[in-house]
Every structure is written in C-alpha cells, then in structure tokens.
Design an enzyme around this catalytic site. Structure first.
Site, PDB file in Angstrom:
ATOM      1  N   GLU A  14       0.843  -1.208   0.000  1.00 55.09           N
ATOM      2  CA  GLU A  14       0.000   0.000   0.000  1.00 55.09           C
ATOM      3  C   GLU A  14       0.874   1.253   0.000  1.00 55.09           C
ATOM      4  OE1 GLU A  14      -2.525   1.781  -0.134  1.00 55.09           O
ATOM      5  OE2 GLU A  14      -4.354   0.648   0.158  1.00 55.09           O
ATOM      6  N   ARG A  97      -7.319   0.259  13.503  1.00 52.83           N
ATOM      7  CA  ARG A  97      -5.973   0.567  13.012  1.00 52.83           C
ATOM      8  C   ARG A  97      -6.074   1.643  11.941  1.00 52.83           C
ATOM      9  NH1 ARG A  97      -4.898  -0.954   7.849  1.00 52.83           N
ATOM     10  NH2 ARG A  97      -5.878  -2.805   6.931  1.00 52.83           N
ATOM     11  N   ASN A  99      -5.303   3.086   8.202  1.00 51.10           N
ATOM     12  CA  ASN A  99      -5.268   2.386   6.924  1.00 51.10           C
ATOM     13  C   ASN A  99      -4.573   3.144   5.799  1.00 51.10           C
ATOM     14  OD1 ASN A  99      -6.040   0.044   5.322  1.00 51.10           O
ATOM     15  ND2 ASN A  99      -7.286   1.489   4.162  1.00 51.10           N
ATOM     16  N   ASN A 145      -9.745   5.206   2.702  1.00 50.76           N
ATOM     17  CA  ASN A 145      -8.752   4.861   1.690  1.00 50.76           C
ATOM     18  C   ASN A 145      -8.245   6.077   0.933  1.00 50.76           C
ATOM     19  OD1 ASN A 145      -7.326   2.465   0.992  1.00 50.76           O
ATOM     20  ND2 ASN A 145      -9.250   1.365   0.975  1.00 50.76           N
ATOM     21  N   ASP A 194      -9.888   1.761  -4.131  1.00 52.32           N
ATOM     22  CA  ASP A 194      -8.931   1.654  -3.028  1.00 52.32           C
ATOM     23  C   ASP A 194      -8.084   2.928  -2.983  1.00 52.32           C
ATOM     24  OD1 ASP A 194      -6.899   0.706  -1.184  1.00 52.32           O
ATOM     25  OD2 ASP A 194      -7.487  -1.323  -1.668  1.00 52.32           O
TER      26      ASP A 194
END
Length: 289
Positions: A14, A97, A99, A145, A194
């Site tokens: 990512e 968490r 991201n 995202n 995403d």
C-alpha cells in the site's frame, strides 16, 4: 504497458510515495509493518522493519517518515528504523488501526482509521498539523482509503471503499472541508475503489481492489477515461514517480487469496510500474513538523 518494478511480495502492499529528494519510490506492507525504498535506476531495495502494523507514510521535510500505525501517529528514522510514537487518538479503540493517509498542500498529515474486523462506520479521518495538533475531519467511515487534492488545491477527494464511491469536498488551506458530494461511482463488476492519486490535468487514478486494474477518471463528469490492466486482482494504490513524475507505480496485495488463486496470480503483492505513461503526476506534499 505495465511491468514488474519489484519482486518483493507484500501481504498488503500500500501507500506508494515518490521521494523526489532521493529519487526513490517508497511503499509499505501494512500487515508486516515494513517500509520499502526502491531506487529504480540501480534496482537497490532498502527495507525498514517497524515491527508494527503500519497504515500509511509520508516523507517529512527533514527527510524521515511520518507514519500512521495501529497504535497512533509516529515518526520513522530512515537511517536506524527506530519508531517514535507521538500520539494515539484512538487509544481507547484497540480494535481499530490506521489504513491510508497523505499530506495535504499545507504539510499536514491526514490518515483514517478502520476496524480490524471492517465493522461499519467505526473509523475516523484525522488531520495532524505542526506540533502534532490534531483534529477529526471525517467520522463514521468504514474503510478509509484514497486521498487526493486537486491541482489548484481547492478540492479534496476521498474514498471510503465500502461505499464504492469517490466523494469531493471544498478544501481551503486552513484544512477546513465542506460541501460533500459524490463525483464517481463504481459498479459491482469493477470491485472496490482503493488507493488514489491525481495527475496534472486533475484526473483521478484509482486502484481497484478485486478489480484487476487501475483506472483514470474525470471527477467533473464521473466518467471512466482509461483502464490499465494488471495480472493480479487485489490492486491497492498508485502514484506517479520518476524524474518527471511520468511513471505510474502500482501496489498490490496477496491478502485473502487462496492457494489456487495465488497459483494463478504468482505476482500478487508485487510492485508494478507503467514507465513513461504519457501522463504526469503531482509532487507529493511533505509533512511539516
């Protein structure tokens, strides 16, 4: 068109960031807590192990990294790999968490949280400014995202993946956002939007989780302009890099793929690049401490 840039396979690759100062492409493996730096000219790959779940990074003005970890915001020393956690706005939510995240045009770090179980509406997008001043920007997100700012720095784009939408807000340099509106909608066959980046023409480039592609969109019309196919299904994010920001780097994941799927997608989790794409990106903003 798209070639393999690094065979380093991530469980959940990512957050690609082009570090113009050092001319390297940086990205992370969220679940393994690793930061990778690749010199595309020499092929040298450096690995920093943080030993923490790491959701996003940006380059700081001093050359080190700011990161959004499962246990809060912190700084990563690029020489030693040491992590200094500076603040944790969700200490009371151990099931969450961070991201994804990026720096805004004024040098503040934006990052969003999500539930480890992907529980609906459990996340919040935070903005961290100088001196670690912090504010909540968007609440009730599920999988926070992609983020991008328009070339004129007046619009902020954001993706909450489960909505299958890209939304925009009016943005000013104080960090205020307003007037939320939907600008792009994904069909079910396209998978989930995403990570995201923007080019100099103001067009959005979006990675498709479970969609085998990166696509280019016009946020003014909501129309898809281009699709770049990949040999893997879980495409997570993209950014422009290279000396003139003409190369499109793309991160991918292996997470949740079965043995049979991995056999069909042996490159899943790798970093890909479309060299000399014909498009140019915007420079990444750095964090001002």
């Amino acid at each position: 068109m798209v070639k393999l840039a690094s065979e380093q396979k991530c469980l959940l690759g990512e957050g690609p960031v082009w570090d113009a100062r050092n001319q390297v492409i940086c990205w992370i493996d969220i679940l393994k807590g690793k930061v990778y730096e690749l010199d595309p000219v020499t092929g040298f790959l450096k690995t920093i192990t943080t030993n923490r779940v790491l959701g996003a990074i940006s380059v700081c003005e001093d050359g080190h990294f700011v990161g959004a970890f499962q246990d809060g915001f912190g700084f990563i020393d690029r020489e030693t790999g040491l992590v200094n956690i500076a603040s944790d706005p969700e200490r009371h939510l151990p099931g969450n968490r961070f991201n994804d995240g990026k720096c805004d045009p004024s040098g503040r770090f934006w990052a969003g949280t999500m539930s480890l179980t992907e529980a609906p509406s459990a996340g919040t997008v935070y903005m961290v400014g100088q001196g670690l001043s912090m504010s909540r920007k968007i609440e009730g997100t599920t999988i926070s995202n992609g983020m991008a700012w328009s070339p004129d720095q007046r619009v902020f784009y954001f993706i909450d993946s489960t909505t299958r939408r890209v939304v925009s807000y009016n943005y000013d340099h104080s960090g205020a956002i307003s007037d939320k509106r939907t600008v792009i909608e994904f069909s079910q066959r396209d998978g989930f939007p995403d990570g995201m980046t923007i080019d100099r023409e103001g067009m959005l480039w979006i990675a498709h989780w479970d969609g085998w592609q990166v696509s280019r969109w016009d946020p003014e019309t909501g129309k898809k302009l281009l699709s770049v196919s990949l040999p893997v299904s879980k495409v997570t994010s993209c950014t422009f890099g290279g000396e003139n920001l003409q190369d499109l780097y793309i991160t991918t994941a292996r997470k949740d793929l079965s043995a049979e799927e991995l056999n069909k997608q042996p490159l899943a989790g790798s970093l890909f690049v479309w060299k000399n794409s014909g498009y140019k990106g915007m420079p990444a903003f750095e964090y001002k401490k």
